[in-house]
Design a protein around this motif. Structure first.
Motif, PDB file in Angstrom:
ATOM      1  N   ALA A  87       1.408  -1.532   0.145  1.00 17.98           N
ATOM      2  CA  ALA A  87      -0.089   0.144  -0.137  1.00 17.98           C
ATOM      3  C   ALA A  87       0.818   1.586  -0.233  1.00 17.98           C
ATOM      4  O   ALA A  87       0.701   2.338  -0.887  1.00 17.98           O
ATOM      5  CB  ALA A  87      -1.419   0.092   1.204  1.00 17.98           C
ATOM      6  N   LEU A  88       2.117   1.681   0.648  1.00 21.17           N
ATOM      7  CA  LEU A  88       3.536   2.516   0.327  1.00 21.17           C
ATOM      8  C   LEU A  88       3.487   2.492  -0.432  1.00 21.17           C
ATOM      9  O   LEU A  88       3.523   4.274  -1.332  1.00 21.17           O
ATOM     10  CB  LEU A  88       3.337   1.687   1.638  1.00 21.17           C
ATOM     11  N   PHE A  89       3.991   1.277  -1.246  1.00 17.59           N
ATOM     12  CA  PHE A  89       4.706   1.490  -2.385  1.00 17.59           C
ATOM     13  C   PHE A  89       3.015   1.985  -3.764  1.00 17.59           C
ATOM     14  O   PHE A  89       4.158   3.020  -4.645  1.00 17.59           O
ATOM     15  CB  PHE A  89       5.088   0.006  -3.134  1.00 17.59           C
ATOM     16  N   PHE A  90       2.538   1.956  -3.461  1.00 15.72           N
ATOM     17  CA  PHE A  90       0.641   2.171  -4.402  1.00 15.72           C
ATOM     18  C   PHE A  90       1.017   3.192  -3.873  1.00 15.72           C
ATOM     19  O   PHE A  90       0.891   4.201  -6.056  1.00 15.72           O
ATOM     20  CB  PHE A  90      -0.047   1.227  -4.570  1.00 15.72           C
ATOM     21  N   SER A 119       0.579   1.934 -11.394  1.00 18.67           N
ATOM     22  CA  SER A 119       1.098   2.067 -10.030  1.00 18.67           C
ATOM     23  C   SER A 119       0.904   0.496  -9.073  1.00 18.67           C
ATOM     24  O   SER A 119       1.240  -0.025  -8.577  1.00 18.67           O
ATOM     25  CB  SER A 119       0.498   3.293  -9.440  1.00 18.67           C
ATOM     26  N   PHE A 120      -0.332   0.135  -9.181  1.00 18.65           N
ATOM     27  CA  PHE A 120      -0.884  -1.559  -8.405  1.00 18.65           C
ATOM     28  C   PHE A 120      -0.407  -2.785  -9.065  1.00 18.65           C
ATOM     29  O   PHE A 120       0.189  -3.224  -8.993  1.00 18.65           O
ATOM     30  CB  PHE A 120      -2.306  -1.450  -9.475  1.00 18.65           C
ATOM     31  N   MET A 121       0.016  -2.487 -10.681  1.00 17.69           N
ATOM     32  CA  MET A 121       1.094  -3.434 -11.060  1.00 17.69           C
ATOM     33  C   MET A 121       2.633  -3.455 -10.295  1.00 17.69           C
ATOM     34  O   MET A 121       3.111  -4.385 -10.160  1.00 17.69           O
ATOM     35  CB  MET A 121       1.575  -3.597 -12.635  1.00 17.69           C
ATOM     36  N   ASN A 122       3.306  -1.882 -10.437  1.00 13.95           N
ATOM     37  CA  ASN A 122       4.709  -2.019  -9.828  1.00 13.95           C
ATOM     38  C   ASN A 122       4.754  -2.277  -8.456  1.00 13.95           C
ATOM     39  O   ASN A 122       5.161  -2.523  -7.814  1.00 13.95           O
ATOM     40  CB  ASN A 122       5.093  -0.663 -10.481  1.00 13.95           C
ATOM     41  N   ALA A 123       3.163  -1.819  -8.348  1.00 14.85           N
ATOM     42  CA  ALA A 123       3.336  -1.478  -6.336  1.00 14.85           C
ATOM     43  C   ALA A 123       3.257  -3.063  -6.166  1.00 14.85           C
ATOM     44  O   ALA A 123       4.398  -4.109  -4.770  1.00 14.85           O
ATOM     45  CB  ALA A 123       2.337  -1.496  -5.960  1.00 14.85           C
ATOM     46  N   PHE A 124       2.683  -3.757  -6.739  1.00 15.11           N
ATOM     47  CA  PHE A 124       2.695  -5.598  -6.622  1.00 15.11           C
ATOM     48  C   PHE A 124       3.810  -6.780  -6.621  1.00 15.11           C
ATOM     49  O   PHE A 124       4.457  -7.350  -5.830  1.00 15.11           O
ATOM     50  CB  PHE A 124       1.480  -6.747  -7.522  1.00 15.11           C
ATOM     51  N   LEU A 125       4.989  -5.700  -7.898  1.00 20.77           N
ATOM     52  CA  LEU A 125       5.894  -6.522  -8.482  1.00 20.77           C
ATOM     53  C   LEU A 125       7.009  -6.090  -7.384  1.00 20.77           C
ATOM     54  O   LEU A 125       7.982  -7.043  -6.500  1.00 20.77           O
ATOM     55  CB  LEU A 125       6.478  -5.663  -9.733  1.00 20.77           C
ATOM     56  N   MET A 126       7.083  -4.563  -6.640  1.00 23.36           N
ATOM     57  CA  MET A 126       8.094  -4.247  -6.067  1.00 23.36           C
ATOM     58  C   MET A 126       7.862  -4.524  -4.154  1.00 23.36           C
ATOM     59  O   MET A 126       8.991  -4.416  -3.684  1.00 23.36           O
ATOM     60  CB  MET A 126       7.836  -2.942  -5.161  1.00 23.36           C
ATOM     61  N   TYR A 130      10.559  -6.837  -2.170  1.00 22.46           N
ATOM     62  CA  TYR A 130      10.416  -5.781  -1.233  1.00 22.46           C
ATOM     63  C   TYR A 130      10.713  -7.055   0.258  1.00 22.46           C
ATOM     64  O   TYR A 130      11.496  -6.950   1.558  1.00 22.46           O
ATOM     65  CB  TYR A 130       9.434  -5.703  -0.631  1.00 22.46           C
ATOM     66  N   GLU A 131       9.520  -8.252  -0.103  1.00 25.29           N
ATOM     67  CA  GLU A 131       9.310  -9.680   0.606  1.00 25.29           C
ATOM     68  C   GLU A 131      10.693 -10.310   0.861  1.00 25.29           C
ATOM     69  O   GLU A 131      11.105 -10.516   1.852  1.00 25.29           O
ATOM     70  CB  GLU A 131       8.243  -9.574   0.432  1.00 25.29           C
ATOM     71  N   GLU A 132      11.581 -10.120  -0.533  1.00 23.47           N
ATOM     72  CA  GLU A 132      12.066 -11.281  -0.716  1.00 23.47           C
ATOM     73  C   GLU A 132      13.512 -10.680   0.047  1.00 23.47           C
ATOM     74  O   GLU A 132      14.505 -11.681   0.602  1.00 23.47           O
ATOM     75  CB  GLU A 132      12.486 -11.592  -2.014  1.00 23.47           C
ATOM     76  N   LEU A 133      13.669  -9.375  -0.189  1.00 18.70           N
ATOM     77  CA  LEU A 133      14.828  -8.967   0.475  1.00 18.70           C
ATOM     78  C   LEU A 133      14.641  -8.633   1.918  1.00 18.70           C
ATOM     79  O   LEU A 133      15.438  -9.007   2.585  1.00 18.70           O
ATOM     80  CB  LEU A 133      15.469  -7.774  -0.349  1.00 18.70           C
ATOM     81  N   PHE A 134      13.718  -8.470   2.593  1.00 23.69           N
ATOM     82  CA  PHE A 134      13.410  -7.714   3.941  1.00 23.69           C
ATOM     83  C   PHE A 134      12.878  -9.830   4.784  1.00 23.69           C
ATOM     84  O   PHE A 134      13.280  -8.896   6.108  1.00 23.69           O
ATOM     85  CB  PHE A 134      13.374  -6.362   4.384  1.00 23.69           C
ATOM     86  N   TYR A 135      12.266  -9.784   4.933  1.00 19.65           N
ATOM     87  CA  TYR A 135      10.785 -10.966   5.420  1.00 19.65           C
ATOM     88  C   TYR A 135      12.609 -12.123   6.028  1.00 19.65           C
ATOM     89  O   TYR A 135      12.536 -12.482   5.682  1.00 19.65           O
ATOM     90  CB  TYR A 135      10.336 -11.250   4.596  1.00 19.65           C
ATOM     91  N   GLU A 136      12.211 -12.087   7.192  1.00 20.86           N
ATOM     92  CA  GLU A 136      12.727 -12.780   7.352  1.00 20.86           C
ATOM     93  C   GLU A 136      11.346 -13.832   8.688  1.00 20.86           C
ATOM     94  O   GLU A 136      11.018 -13.306   9.508  1.00 20.86           O
ATOM     95  CB  GLU A 136      13.984 -12.941   8.616  1.00 20.86           C
ATOM     96  N   ALA A 137      11.459 -15.110   8.336  1.00 20.57           N
ATOM     97  CA  ALA A 137      10.567 -15.793   8.697  1.00 20.57           C
ATOM     98  C   ALA A 137      11.169 -16.017  10.626  1.00 20.57           C
ATOM     99  O   ALA A 137      11.626 -17.106  10.956  1.00 20.57           O
ATOM    100  CB  ALA A 137      10.376 -17.073   8.579  1.00 20.57           C
ATOM    101  N   PRO A 138       9.961 -16.200  11.610  1.00 21.94           N
ATOM    102  CA  PRO A 138      10.406 -15.970  12.649  1.00 21.94           C
ATOM    103  C   PRO A 138      10.610 -17.763  13.162  1.00 21.94           C
ATOM    104  O   PRO A 138       9.726 -18.881  12.095  1.00 21.94           O
ATOM    105  CB  PRO A 138       9.368 -15.383  14.037  1.00 21.94           C
ATOM    106  N   GLU A 139      11.197 -18.382  13.669  1.00 22.17           N
ATOM    107  CA  GLU A 139      11.579 -19.484  13.691  1.00 22.17           C
ATOM    108  C   GLU A 139       9.562 -20.097  14.978  1.00 22.17           C
ATOM    109  O   GLU A 139       9.647 -21.708  14.953  1.00 22.17           O
ATOM    110  CB  GLU A 139      12.289 -19.650  15.153  1.00 22.17           C
TER     111      GLU A 139
END
Length: 150
Positions: A87-90, A119-126, A130-139
């Protein structure tokens, strides 16, 4: 991994600050004040000032949203800003077009403004990037087990 968290922190805060600054600029663009028309390289001085102020309050705005959405009481430990980053990217992309590139607002795709579609398509891709770069699954999160069908 501390560098990634620091980068993520600044990315989120800059996105929030940019959205707030461009929203204020779009709100006051129609005003008939002479000082609102002052620009440097096509960027409004009001936008630059609003961005500087909003950089300092973006973290407080983020914490207010965490309290409003009761982040600490959610059963899912996934960070709220990792969920809402799309939503922020969008919103940032919409703000860029509405403040700096108003000529792009005219083309439509079957009645829908084309800049909203892109904007919607770009926000989805971004968001995926972003998830691939920063998301860490908790244990403590376990995979959901499906029941076997008979």
């Amino acid at each position: 991994m501390k560098v990634a968290r620091l980068v993520e922190y600044y990315v989120r805060n800059m996105l929030i600050a940019f959205v707030m600054a461009s929203s204020l600029t779009a709100l006051f663009n129609g005003a008939h004040f002479k000082w609102m028309a002052a620009e440097v390289f096509g960027v409004s001085l009001f936008f630059i000032g609003a961005l500087m102020v909003n950089v300092f309050i973006a973290d407080d705005v983020r914490h207010v949203f965490l309290r409003v959405f009761r982040y600490d009481k959610r059963p899912d430990p996934r960070a709220l800003w990792q969920v809402g980053i799309g939503a922020l990217f969008f919103t940032v992309q919409l703000s860029v077009v509405e403040v700096f590139m108003q000529a792009w607002m005219a083309p439509t795709l079957g009645g829908m403004p084309l800049y909203i579609v892109f904007s919607f398509m770009n926000a989805f891709l971004m968001t995926v990037i972003y998830e691939e770069l920063f998301y860490e699954a908790p244990e403590n999160v376990q995979a959901y087990k499906f029941k076997k069908l008979k």
